[in-house]
Design a protein around this motif. Structure first.
Motif, PDB file in Angstrom:
ATOM      1  N   LEU A   1      -6.582 -28.500 -38.328  1.00  0.00           N
ATOM      2  CA  LEU A   1      -5.370 -29.088 -37.761  1.00  0.00           C
ATOM      3  C   LEU A   1      -5.343 -30.602 -37.926  1.00  0.00           C
ATOM      4  CD1 LEU A   1      -4.975 -27.058 -34.424  1.00  0.00           C
ATOM      5  CD2 LEU A   1      -3.607 -26.842 -36.507  1.00  0.00           C
ATOM      6  N   GLY A   2      -6.524 -31.196 -38.080  1.00  0.00           N
ATOM      7  CA  GLY A   2      -6.593 -32.647 -38.242  1.00  0.00           C
ATOM      8  C   GLY A   2      -5.923 -33.156 -39.496  1.00  0.00           C
ATOM      9  N   VAL A   3      -5.670 -32.290 -40.485  1.00  0.00           N
ATOM     10  CA  VAL A   3      -5.020 -32.735 -41.715  1.00  0.00           C
ATOM     11  C   VAL A   3      -3.528 -32.444 -41.711  1.00  0.00           C
ATOM     12  CG1 VAL A   3      -7.141 -32.470 -43.036  1.00  0.00           C
ATOM     13  CG2 VAL A   3      -5.528 -30.570 -42.931  1.00  0.00           C
ATOM     14  N   CYS A   4      -3.013 -31.944 -40.590  1.00  0.00           N
ATOM     15  CA  CYS A   4      -1.573 -31.717 -40.478  1.00  0.00           C
ATOM     16  C   CYS A   4      -0.854 -33.057 -40.329  1.00  0.00           C
ATOM     17  CB  CYS A   4      -1.253 -30.857 -39.256  1.00  0.00           C
ATOM     18  SG  CYS A   4      -1.548 -29.109 -39.475  1.00  0.00           S
ATOM     19  N   VAL A   5       0.335 -33.143 -40.893  1.00  0.00           N
ATOM     20  CA  VAL A   5       1.162 -34.329 -40.671  1.00  0.00           C
ATOM     21  C   VAL A   5       1.567 -34.410 -39.197  1.00  0.00           C
ATOM     22  CG1 VAL A   5       3.362 -35.439 -41.233  1.00  0.00           C
ATOM     23  CG2 VAL A   5       2.011 -34.346 -43.035  1.00  0.00           C
ATOM     24  N   ASP A   6       1.905 -33.267 -38.619  1.00  0.00           N
ATOM     25  CA  ASP A   6       2.271 -33.201 -37.197  1.00  0.00           C
ATOM     26  C   ASP A   6       1.639 -31.944 -36.611  1.00  0.00           C
ATOM     27  OD1 ASP A   6       3.361 -33.201 -34.691  1.00  0.00           O
ATOM     28  OD2 ASP A   6       5.406 -33.605 -35.342  1.00  0.00           O
ATOM     29  N   PRO A   7       0.379 -32.018 -36.169  1.00  0.00           N
ATOM     30  CA  PRO A   7      -0.314 -30.809 -35.692  1.00  0.00           C
ATOM     31  C   PRO A   7       0.336 -30.154 -34.489  1.00  0.00           C
ATOM     32  CG  PRO A   7      -1.589 -32.797 -35.214  1.00  0.00           C
ATOM     33  CD  PRO A   7      -0.474 -33.212 -36.117  1.00  0.00           C
ATOM     34  N   ALA A   8       0.902 -30.934 -33.570  1.00  0.00           N
ATOM     35  CA  ALA A   8       1.517 -30.344 -32.380  1.00  0.00           C
ATOM     36  C   ALA A   8       2.720 -29.488 -32.769  1.00  0.00           C
ATOM     37  CB  ALA A   8       1.935 -31.441 -31.408  1.00  0.00           C
ATOM     38  N   ARG A   9       3.577 -30.003 -33.616  1.00  0.00           N
ATOM     39  CA  ARG A   9       4.731 -29.214 -34.077  1.00  0.00           C
ATOM     40  C   ARG A   9       4.275 -28.005 -34.876  1.00  0.00           C
ATOM     41  NH1 ARG A   9       8.234 -29.291 -38.587  1.00  0.00           N
ATOM     42  NH2 ARG A   9       7.145 -31.069 -39.510  1.00  0.00           N
ATOM     43  N   PHE A  10       3.222 -28.188 -35.669  1.00  0.00           N
ATOM     44  CA  PHE A  10       2.685 -27.104 -36.492  1.00  0.00           C
ATOM     45  C   PHE A  10       2.258 -25.934 -35.623  1.00  0.00           C
ATOM     46  CE2 PHE A  10      -0.861 -24.991 -38.639  1.00  0.00           C
ATOM     47  CZ  PHE A  10      -0.350 -24.777 -39.911  1.00  0.00           C
ATOM     48  N   VAL A  11       1.555 -26.198 -34.529  1.00  0.00           N
ATOM     49  CA  VAL A  11       1.077 -25.124 -33.648  1.00  0.00           C
ATOM     50  C   VAL A  11       2.242 -24.446 -32.947  1.00  0.00           C
ATOM     51  CG1 VAL A  11      -0.233 -24.665 -31.537  1.00  0.00           C
ATOM     52  CG2 VAL A  11      -1.223 -26.088 -33.327  1.00  0.00           C
TER      53      VAL A  11
ATOM     54  N   ASP B   1      -6.194 -39.615 -28.160  1.00  0.00           N
ATOM     55  CA  ASP B   1      -6.031 -40.986 -28.650  1.00  0.00           C
ATOM     56  C   ASP B   1      -7.300 -41.422 -29.383  1.00  0.00           C
ATOM     57  OD1 ASP B   1      -6.335 -44.047 -28.305  1.00  0.00           O
ATOM     58  OD2 ASP B   1      -4.236 -43.689 -27.775  1.00  0.00           O
ATOM     59  N   PRO B   2      -7.159 -42.036 -30.560  1.00  0.00           N
ATOM     60  CA  PRO B   2      -8.356 -42.440 -31.308  1.00  0.00           C
ATOM     61  C   PRO B   2      -9.189 -43.508 -30.619  1.00  0.00           C
ATOM     62  CG  PRO B   2      -6.360 -43.301 -32.325  1.00  0.00           C
ATOM     63  CD  PRO B   2      -5.924 -42.348 -31.281  1.00  0.00           C
ATOM     64  N   ILE B   3      -8.614 -44.204 -29.636  1.00  0.00           N
ATOM     65  CA  ILE B   3      -9.355 -45.257 -28.930  1.00  0.00           C
ATOM     66  C   ILE B   3      -9.704 -44.827 -27.511  1.00  0.00           C
ATOM     67  CG2 ILE B   3      -9.255 -47.627 -28.046  1.00  0.00           C
ATOM     68  CD1 ILE B   3      -7.507 -48.339 -30.407  1.00  0.00           C
ATOM     69  N   LEU B   4      -8.718 -44.330 -26.764  1.00  0.00           N
ATOM     70  CA  LEU B   4      -8.938 -43.969 -25.358  1.00  0.00           C
ATOM     71  C   LEU B   4      -9.408 -42.534 -25.178  1.00  0.00           C
ATOM     72  CD1 LEU B   4      -5.918 -45.676 -23.569  1.00  0.00           C
ATOM     73  CD2 LEU B   4      -8.242 -46.520 -23.847  1.00  0.00           C
ATOM     74  N   GLY B   5      -9.344 -41.729 -26.217  1.00  0.00           N
ATOM     75  CA  GLY B   5      -9.779 -40.350 -26.105  1.00  0.00           C
ATOM     76  C   GLY B   5      -8.814 -39.526 -25.278  1.00  0.00           C
ATOM     77  N   SER B   6      -9.359 -38.632 -24.439  1.00  0.00           N
ATOM     78  CA  SER B   6      -8.525 -37.705 -23.673  1.00  0.00           C
ATOM     79  C   SER B   6      -7.744 -38.385 -22.555  1.00  0.00           C
ATOM     80  CB  SER B   6      -9.390 -36.585 -23.081  1.00  0.00           C
ATOM     81  OG  SER B   6     -10.383 -37.127 -22.223  1.00  0.00           O
ATOM     82  N   GLU B   7      -7.984 -39.675 -22.308  1.00  0.00           N
ATOM     83  CA  GLU B   7      -7.189 -40.380 -21.297  1.00  0.00           C
ATOM     84  C   GLU B   7      -5.728 -40.490 -21.730  1.00  0.00           C
ATOM     85  OE1 GLU B   7      -8.781 -44.134 -20.177  1.00  0.00           O
ATOM     86  OE2 GLU B   7     -10.832 -43.423 -20.095  1.00  0.00           O
ATOM     87  N   ARG B   8      -5.491 -40.404 -23.022  1.00  0.00           N
ATOM     88  CA  ARG B   8      -4.120 -40.480 -23.514  1.00  0.00           C
ATOM     89  C   ARG B   8      -3.982 -39.514 -24.683  1.00  0.00           C
ATOM     90  NH1 ARG B   8      -2.335 -46.294 -24.591  1.00  0.00           N
ATOM     91  NH2 ARG B   8      -3.731 -46.187 -26.374  1.00  0.00           N
ATOM     92  N   MET B   9      -2.991 -38.631 -24.585  1.00  0.00           N
ATOM     93  CA  MET B   9      -2.741 -37.665 -25.644  1.00  0.00           C
ATOM     94  C   MET B   9      -1.563 -38.144 -26.478  1.00  0.00           C
ATOM     95  SD  MET B   9      -5.124 -35.583 -24.836  1.00  0.00           S
ATOM     96  CE  MET B   9      -4.842 -34.144 -25.846  1.00  0.00           C
ATOM     97  N   LEU B  10      -1.739 -38.161 -27.778  1.00  0.00           N
ATOM     98  CA  LEU B  10      -0.700 -38.627 -28.678  1.00  0.00           C
ATOM     99  C   LEU B  10       0.138 -37.447 -29.153  1.00  0.00           C
ATOM    100  CD1 LEU B  10      -2.615 -41.274 -30.821  1.00  0.00           C
ATOM    101  CD2 LEU B  10      -1.191 -41.618 -28.808  1.00  0.00           C
ATOM    102  N   VAL B  11       1.334 -37.354 -28.618  1.00  0.00           N
ATOM    103  CA  VAL B  11       2.284 -36.334 -29.036  1.00  0.00           C
ATOM    104  C   VAL B  11       3.664 -36.981 -29.013  1.00  0.00           C
ATOM    105  CG1 VAL B  11       2.394 -35.489 -26.656  1.00  0.00           C
ATOM    106  CG2 VAL B  11       3.255 -34.059 -28.509  1.00  0.00           C
TER     107      VAL B  11
END
Length: 483
Positions: A153-163, A203-213
């Motif tokens: 899933l990490g290589v998806c352009v938009d993994p959330a929409r993909f799922v 989030d690549p910096i904050l981790g699970s404290e912030r989800m990027l969607v």
């Protein structure tokens, strides 16, 4: 000179006056002491309240500073996180374009690396339908897919929409024309994909404290959740909804951070109704049900689901309030009563011994699993339970041998055993109602598999396991942010 008064004439009035003055002085002294003590008490109370207020102000000041620092950190890292995410999206976009232009040989799925390459090829091309069809036929490879799907899933352009697109055939509403509850219930695949999406969106910096969607995808996730809730009425209410559907819905909420406080009571009912599912205790915490856990555990105990209650107590640290050993012993006692009632049932005389033994075996295995998992062998020695389990196994073998001897040779099946009576050898539907109707005693706590506390198989049934540890979900509040 005037005459001097007789001392005898002045003695009585003077003494009465002296007593009156003495009494007055005593009253004044007591009143003064009482007032003094009262004001001293007030002063001490004021000092205590003042100190408590100072402590609260200090704590509030510290919390405010920490919150401001956290907000500043989130604000300053937002641009960097977005740049990293956009860079990754751009890379995946280039990969997707190249994959469409180039003629690439389809990877062979003969090992874990081949599986990853195949999954990644679907993700690069954003072929969610192909991805879904590929996954649902590989349930036996579940352990490997748990580790490979997040990477793919990490290589998806938009993994959330993909799922969301991948699972749309069955969630929020199953739109398939041909479907079978026994064979084609695909809740396990939905949960697998939703769990796998969490580490991809961090989030690549904050981790699970912030989800990027993206806001658009998050809004779509909210619409899907509302559609599922509305479909409850068509299914006959919470009591008739299938556990895999419940699990998918709750995992969907946690993954996309769309838990609603006004729906907490709905979440509580859904969790209790599917409490035997392995991931439910963690999901309950992530859904904000921590303060309701005590009541939920008591409800599970009242339903005869003591084993499930034990799992919940360990998840939220309520072992002191709900000691596990008495609960497990009560569960075994209830199972024994249920087995006895089966033996006394005149309508089941032919298979009563088999069903009763199976009931008790299932309970013993569930309790032994709890003892092993939570390391309580010193409090609840398992030796006698193991001996009883072995004894029941030997009795079952003897009964089977006697049955074989009593049948004519031509009635033996090709596998060397007798053909079972109607429905005798069938396992109950693995995806049953959250509140199944049962005989005298209904307990959905012990799964049939003795060594896997399966979140997939219905408790009284024999069904395939759902191995692997569940995701460790953080509190739902941590998923509330969007890019």
């Amino acid at each position: 000179m005037g005459s001097i008064a007789d001392p005898g004439e002045l003695t009585q009035p003077s003494f009465d006056e002296f007593q009156r003055q003495t009494s007055l002085m005593t009253s004044c002294t007591l009143l003064w002491k009482e007032l003094s003590d009262h004001f001293t008490s007030l002063e001490q109370d004021l000092l205590k309240k003042s100190e408590a207020l100072k402590a609260k102000l200090k704590t509030l000041d510290t919390q405010t500073k920490q919150s401001l620092q956290e907000l500043e950190k989130r604000e300053t890292t937002m641009n960097s996180s977005i740049e990293i995410a956009l860079g990754k999206v751009q890379e995946n976009k280039v990969l997707a374009i190249n994959s469409r232009n180039d003629t690439v040989t389809e990877p062979e799925v003969d090992d874990s690396e081949g599986l990853l390459l195949k999954l990644s090829s679907f993700c690069v091309k954003m072929n969610s339908l192909g991805f879904w069809k590929f996954v649902i036929v590989r349930k036996k490879e579940l352990d490997v897919m748990r580790t490979k799907i997040p990477v793919a899933l990490g290589v998806c352009v938009d993994p959330a929409r993909f799922v969301l697109e991948a699972i749309s055939e069955v969630f929020p509403v199953d739109t398939r024309e041909l479907k079978s509850d026994r064979v084609n219930d695909l809740g396990w695949a939905c949960v697998l994909m939703l769990e796998s999406l969490i580490p991809v969106m961090v989030d690549p910096i904050l981790g699970s404290e912030r989800m990027l969607v993206t806001p658009r995808v998050k809004e779509r996730a909210k619409e899907i959740a509302e559609t599922w809730k509305k479909s409850l009425e068509e299914r006959g209410g919470i009591e008739n909804v299938k556990t895999p559907d419940v699990h998918t819905f709750l995992q969907h909420l946690v993954t996309f951070g769309i838990v609603k406080k006004e729906d907490v009571e709905l979440y509580r009912k859904l969790v209790v109704g599917s409490a035997w599912r392995k991931q439910m205790p963690k999901l309950a915490v992530s859904l904000g049900l921590g303060d309701k856990m005590s009541d939920m555990i008591e409800e599970l105990i009242s339903r005869g689901q003591q084993v499930d209650a034990v799992h919940f107590t360990y998840e939220v640290g309520l072992v002191d309030k709900f000691p596990p050993v008495p609960l497990l012993k009560a569960f075994l006692k209830d199972a024994k009563k249920a087995a006895t009632s089966i033996l006394e049932d005149p309508n089941n005389s032919g298979r009563a011994a088999h069903l009763a033994a199976k009931k008790e075996q299932s309970a013993l295995r569930a309790v032994l699993k709890c003892i092993e998992e939570y390391k309580i062998e010193t409090e609840f020695p398992p030796e006698n339970l193991k001996k009883r389990l072995e004894q029941l196994g030997r009795q079952r073998v003897r009964r089977k041998g006697l049955l074989l001897q009593s049948l004519p040779i031509n009635e033996h099946a090709s596998n060397g055993g007798p053909m079972p009576p109607a429905k005798a050898g069938r396992s109950t539907n693995a995806y049953v109602s959250s509140f199944p109707t049962g005989p005298t005693f209904v307990s959905r706590s012990p799964p049939s598999n003795p060594y896997v506390y399966s979140p997939e198989a219905a408790p009284p049934a024999i069904a395939g396991p759902y191995p692997g540890a569940p995701m460790n979900y953080p509190a739902y509040g941590g998923y509330g942010n969007v890019m």
